[in-house]
Motif scaffolding. Structure first.
Motif, mmCIF file in Angstrom:
data_model
loop_
_atom_site.group_PDB
_atom_site.id
_atom_site.type_symbol
_atom_site.label_atom_id
_atom_site.label_comp_id
_atom_site.label_asym_id
_atom_site.label_seq_id
_atom_site.Cartn_x
_atom_site.Cartn_y
_atom_site.Cartn_z
ATOM 1 N N GLU A 27 23.239 55.011 37.796
ATOM 2 C CA GLU A 27 23.737 53.808 38.024
ATOM 3 C C GLU A 27 25.053 53.834 38.816
ATOM 4 O O GLU A 27 26.015 53.789 38.273
ATOM 5 C CB GLU A 27 23.713 53.256 36.540
ATOM 6 C CG GLU A 27 22.751 52.922 35.648
ATOM 7 C CD GLU A 27 23.046 52.375 34.083
ATOM 8 O OE1 GLU A 27 24.131 51.964 34.206
ATOM 9 O OE2 GLU A 27 22.302 52.665 33.415
ATOM 10 N N THR A 28 24.745 54.008 40.091
ATOM 11 C CA THR A 28 25.884 54.372 40.777
ATOM 12 C C THR A 28 26.845 53.147 41.087
ATOM 13 O O THR A 28 27.868 53.300 41.651
ATOM 14 C CB THR A 28 25.520 54.816 42.339
ATOM 15 O OG1 THR A 28 24.534 53.884 42.957
ATOM 16 C CG2 THR A 28 24.699 56.070 42.316
ATOM 17 N N GLU A 29 26.458 51.809 40.907
ATOM 18 C CA GLU A 29 27.207 50.768 41.014
ATOM 19 C C GLU A 29 28.204 50.703 39.953
ATOM 20 O O GLU A 29 29.052 49.704 39.991
ATOM 21 C CB GLU A 29 26.366 49.681 41.254
ATOM 22 C CG GLU A 29 25.742 48.948 40.015
ATOM 23 C CD GLU A 29 24.588 50.025 39.573
ATOM 24 O OE1 GLU A 29 23.956 49.776 38.548
ATOM 25 O OE2 GLU A 29 24.041 50.974 40.324
ATOM 26 N N ILE A 30 28.209 51.300 38.995
ATOM 27 C CA ILE A 30 28.841 51.098 37.740
ATOM 28 C C ILE A 30 30.514 51.392 38.019
ATOM 29 O O ILE A 30 31.393 50.918 37.666
ATOM 30 C CB ILE A 30 28.606 51.690 36.539
ATOM 31 C CG1 ILE A 30 29.155 51.220 35.185
ATOM 32 C CG2 ILE A 30 28.669 53.413 36.652
ATOM 33 C CD1 ILE A 30 28.345 51.746 34.012
ATOM 34 N N LEU A 31 30.795 52.278 38.936
ATOM 35 C CA LEU A 31 32.116 52.858 39.035
ATOM 36 C C LEU A 31 32.768 51.669 39.989
ATOM 37 O O LEU A 31 33.944 51.260 39.837
ATOM 38 C CB LEU A 31 32.225 54.182 39.923
ATOM 39 C CG LEU A 31 31.608 55.504 39.109
ATOM 40 C CD1 LEU A 31 31.905 56.634 40.044
ATOM 41 C CD2 LEU A 31 32.151 55.536 37.910
ATOM 42 N N SER A 32 32.085 51.068 40.872
ATOM 43 C CA SER A 32 32.452 49.847 41.680
ATOM 44 C C SER A 32 32.831 48.605 40.684
ATOM 45 O O SER A 32 33.726 48.156 40.932
ATOM 46 C CB SER A 32 31.386 49.413 42.797
ATOM 47 O OG SER A 32 31.470 50.531 43.691
ATOM 48 N N TRP A 33 31.945 48.636 39.858
ATOM 49 C CA TRP A 33 32.140 47.256 38.637
ATOM 50 C C TRP A 33 33.376 47.471 38.054
ATOM 51 O O TRP A 33 34.144 46.801 37.591
ATOM 52 C CB TRP A 33 30.979 47.195 37.866
ATOM 53 C CG TRP A 33 29.673 46.919 38.373
ATOM 54 C CD1 TRP A 33 29.442 46.237 39.655
ATOM 55 C CD2 TRP A 33 28.203 46.958 37.850
ATOM 56 N NE1 TRP A 33 28.141 46.000 39.821
ATOM 57 C CE2 TRP A 33 27.413 46.199 38.530
ATOM 58 C CE3 TRP A 33 27.805 47.412 36.629
ATOM 59 C CZ2 TRP A 33 25.845 46.032 38.380
ATOM 60 C CZ3 TRP A 33 26.546 46.955 36.265
ATOM 61 C CH2 TRP A 33 25.626 46.473 37.283
ATOM 62 N N MET A 34 33.746 49.021 37.633
ATOM 63 C CA MET A 34 35.084 49.051 36.714
ATOM 64 C C MET A 34 36.059 48.732 37.501
ATOM 65 O O MET A 34 36.972 48.387 36.995
ATOM 66 C CB MET A 34 34.959 50.493 36.422
ATOM 67 C CG MET A 34 33.744 50.798 35.201
ATOM 68 S SD MET A 34 34.081 52.700 34.639
ATOM 69 C CE MET A 34 35.656 52.338 33.763
ATOM 70 N N VAL A 35 36.042 48.984 38.918
ATOM 71 C CA VAL A 35 37.366 48.688 39.654
ATOM 72 C C VAL A 35 37.563 47.318 40.407
ATOM 73 O O VAL A 35 38.547 46.636 40.045
ATOM 74 C CB VAL A 35 37.384 49.711 40.930
ATOM 75 C CG1 VAL A 35 38.672 49.546 41.782
ATOM 76 C CG2 VAL A 35 37.366 51.082 40.292
ATOM 77 N N ILE A 36 36.308 46.798 40.831
ATOM 78 C CA ILE A 36 36.300 45.448 41.383
ATOM 79 C C ILE A 36 35.493 44.455 40.793
ATOM 80 O O ILE A 36 35.518 43.186 41.071
ATOM 81 C CB ILE A 36 35.954 45.728 43.114
ATOM 82 C CG1 ILE A 36 34.438 46.048 42.925
ATOM 83 C CG2 ILE A 36 36.834 46.538 43.782
ATOM 84 C CD1 ILE A 36 33.960 46.076 44.550
ATOM 85 N N GLY A 37 34.812 44.844 39.408
ATOM 86 C CA GLY A 37 34.017 43.760 38.844
ATOM 87 C C GLY A 37 32.610 43.697 39.396
ATOM 88 O O GLY A 37 32.132 44.164 40.572
ATOM 89 N N LYS A 38 31.880 42.860 38.747
ATOM 90 C CA LYS A 38 30.371 42.554 38.993
ATOM 91 C C LYS A 38 30.542 41.561 40.016
ATOM 92 O O LYS A 38 31.409 40.562 39.998
ATOM 93 C CB LYS A 38 29.589 42.279 37.871
ATOM 94 C CG LYS A 38 29.557 43.413 36.951
ATOM 95 C CD LYS A 38 28.361 43.144 35.891
ATOM 96 C CE LYS A 38 28.373 44.159 34.881
ATOM 97 N NZ LYS A 38 27.465 43.896 33.614
ATOM 98 N N ALA A 39 29.632 41.297 40.877
ATOM 99 C CA ALA A 39 29.265 40.235 41.728
ATOM 100 C C ALA A 39 29.171 38.964 40.835
ATOM 101 O O ALA A 39 28.439 38.859 39.856
ATOM 102 C CB ALA A 39 28.199 40.297 42.650
ATOM 103 N N ASP A 40 29.428 37.828 41.283
ATOM 104 C CA ASP A 40 29.170 36.624 40.705
ATOM 105 C C ASP A 40 27.741 36.335 40.388
ATOM 106 O O ASP A 40 26.682 36.417 41.462
ATOM 107 C CB ASP A 40 29.661 35.384 41.549
ATOM 108 C CG ASP A 40 31.310 35.504 41.216
ATOM 109 O OD1 ASP A 40 31.930 36.099 40.360
ATOM 110 O OD2 ASP A 40 31.961 34.713 42.281
#
Length: 423
Positions: A27-40
């Protein structure tokens, strides 16, 4: 120190879970989610913001608080100069002197606390916060160790966090919007849970502070409050959802306007400069709102990381598997996300409740239990960060443990009531 360890634990656990998901489960996108959040995503009802957006949210929340704090603290300043707060303190003094033995007779903090409890009881969050912060400020004047929470501050904050509330208007409104067959069916369980939680908080802190609760004055006041609540419950049960909403709005908003009117009239009667008093109090409200920004940013960021990392999903799965292993009914587990996140974030818990209703139906057992969880208690860690932060308390002593233990009592009571009322 306790709060420091919990805050550090939130961050360490969140990052650890995220890294495991990223490097071991792809789940490589999870680190991005933690910093910039999930896409709308309009279908994602429990969407969470990343660290950066959460920082903005915390500051925006404090900016909104500035106006509310300035307004209510301005009126509180008028009431203090006119002697209204001291009058209220003398009225509640016989009861509060037993629960708060370190507070001198007639001290203004007693009036501030009763205003806070009254606002909570009526679901007036906007009024409860300024009254509560003013109470903490008054109690801090009596605190011999300015960076360590006093016994009185601990008792007050634990009772406040228990969140005794008469009508869970927001829960009823959301259930109605989700087309529940009876949106008000969680009303009585919510009231019972908040009452039990408040009694639990009072008992836990009293044991710790060696306060005897079996004194005639305490028993008399608790009995009187219980009877008053029971009478109002009997009346409210005769109303439908629209009737409850109308009654709640009339009662709460009418009382706020009545309090404002009485304060101004009292100030004029005492011949004080009411506008000058209001401005002095409003300035204090502005300073308080700015002061709590660092505490709020720190706490909300840690909570956001926990949510975005999927830590709650791991905990819920573990609890469900444990109860399933012993052959127990696991229907309540589907509502637990609301209970777990409620002490951390009221808005997030509301999203979890909506998500539960969407997934299982508004009339499902899980949805009703989720509504009870949402209507019970306050956001524990938000309360700790804001209220202790407003008076620069660093050592919160046993506040976190007492509040979480009272929350646990509330959660267990809610589950038991859900099976009793809804099978």
């Amino acid at each position: 120190m306790t709060l420091s360890r919990i805050w550090s634990g939130f961050i360490i656990v969140a990052i650890t879970v995220a890294c495991v998901k990223c490097f071991f489960f792809g789940e490589t996108e999870i680190l991005s989610w933690m910093v910039i959040g999930k896409a709308d995503d309009p279908t994602n009802l429990t969407k969470v913001d990343g660290i950066i957006q959460t920082c903005w949210t915390a500051v925006e929340l404090c900016i909104k608080l500035i106006g509310i704090l300035a307004l209510f603290m301005g009126f509180m300043s008028i009431a203090e100069r006119a002697g209204g707060i001291r009058l209220l303190s003398r009225i509640v003094g016989p009861f509060f002197s037993k629960l708060f033995p370190e507070i001198p007779k007639g001290h203004p903090s007693m009036g501030h606390m009763i205003m806070n409890f009254s606002a909570n009881l009526l679901g007036l969050d906007n009024a409860a916060t300024p009254f509560g912060l003013k109470a903490m400020e008054s109690l801090q004047e009596l605190n011999p160790s300015k960076d360590t929470a006093s016994n009185s501050q601990l008792m007050f904050l634990c009772l406040h966090a228990a969140g005794l509330s008469l009508i869970p208007v927001s829960v009823i409104a959301i259930r109605a919007s989700q087309n529940a067959s009876d949106p008000t069916d969680v009303f009585i369980p919510c009231l019972i849970v908040t009452f039990v939680g408040t009694m639990a908080a009072m008992t836990i802190v009293s044991i710790k502070q060696k306060i005897n609760l079996f004194q005639p004055v305490i028993i008399g006041w608790i009995a009187s409050i219980s009877i008053l609540i029971a009478v109002m419950v009997v009346y409210i049960t005769t109303l439908n959802a629209d009737g409850i909403k109308s009654f709640s709005g009339l009662l709460s908003n009418g009382l706020i306007l009545l309090v404002f009117l009485l304060i101004v009239l009292g100030g004029l009667y005492k011949k004080i400069d009411v506008f000058d008093a209001f401005i002095d109090g409003a300035k204090n409200g502005f300073e308080t709102a700015v002061k709590i920004i660092p505490y709020l940013v720190g706490m909300l960021v840690a909570i956001s990381m926990l949510r975005t990392s999927g830590t709650f999903d791991v905990v819920i799965l573990g609890i469900k598997n444990a109860f399933a292993f012993f052959g127990a009914d696991t229907r309540f587990v589907e509502a637990l996300p609301t209970a777990l996140i409620r002490p951390l974030s009221g808005g997030a818990a509301r999203g979890m409740m909506v998500d539960t209703m969407t997934a299982y139906g508004a009339d499902s057992f899980a949805s009703k239990l989720s509504g009870i969880f949402q209507g019970a208690a306050d956001t524990t860690f938000y309360v700790i960060a804001v209220y202790f932060g407003s008076v620069s308390i660093k050592n919160t002593r046993y506040a976190v443990g007492a509040m979480l233990l009272a929350d646990l009592v509330g959660v267990c009571t809610a589950i038991g009531l859900a099976y009793l009322f809804f099978g």
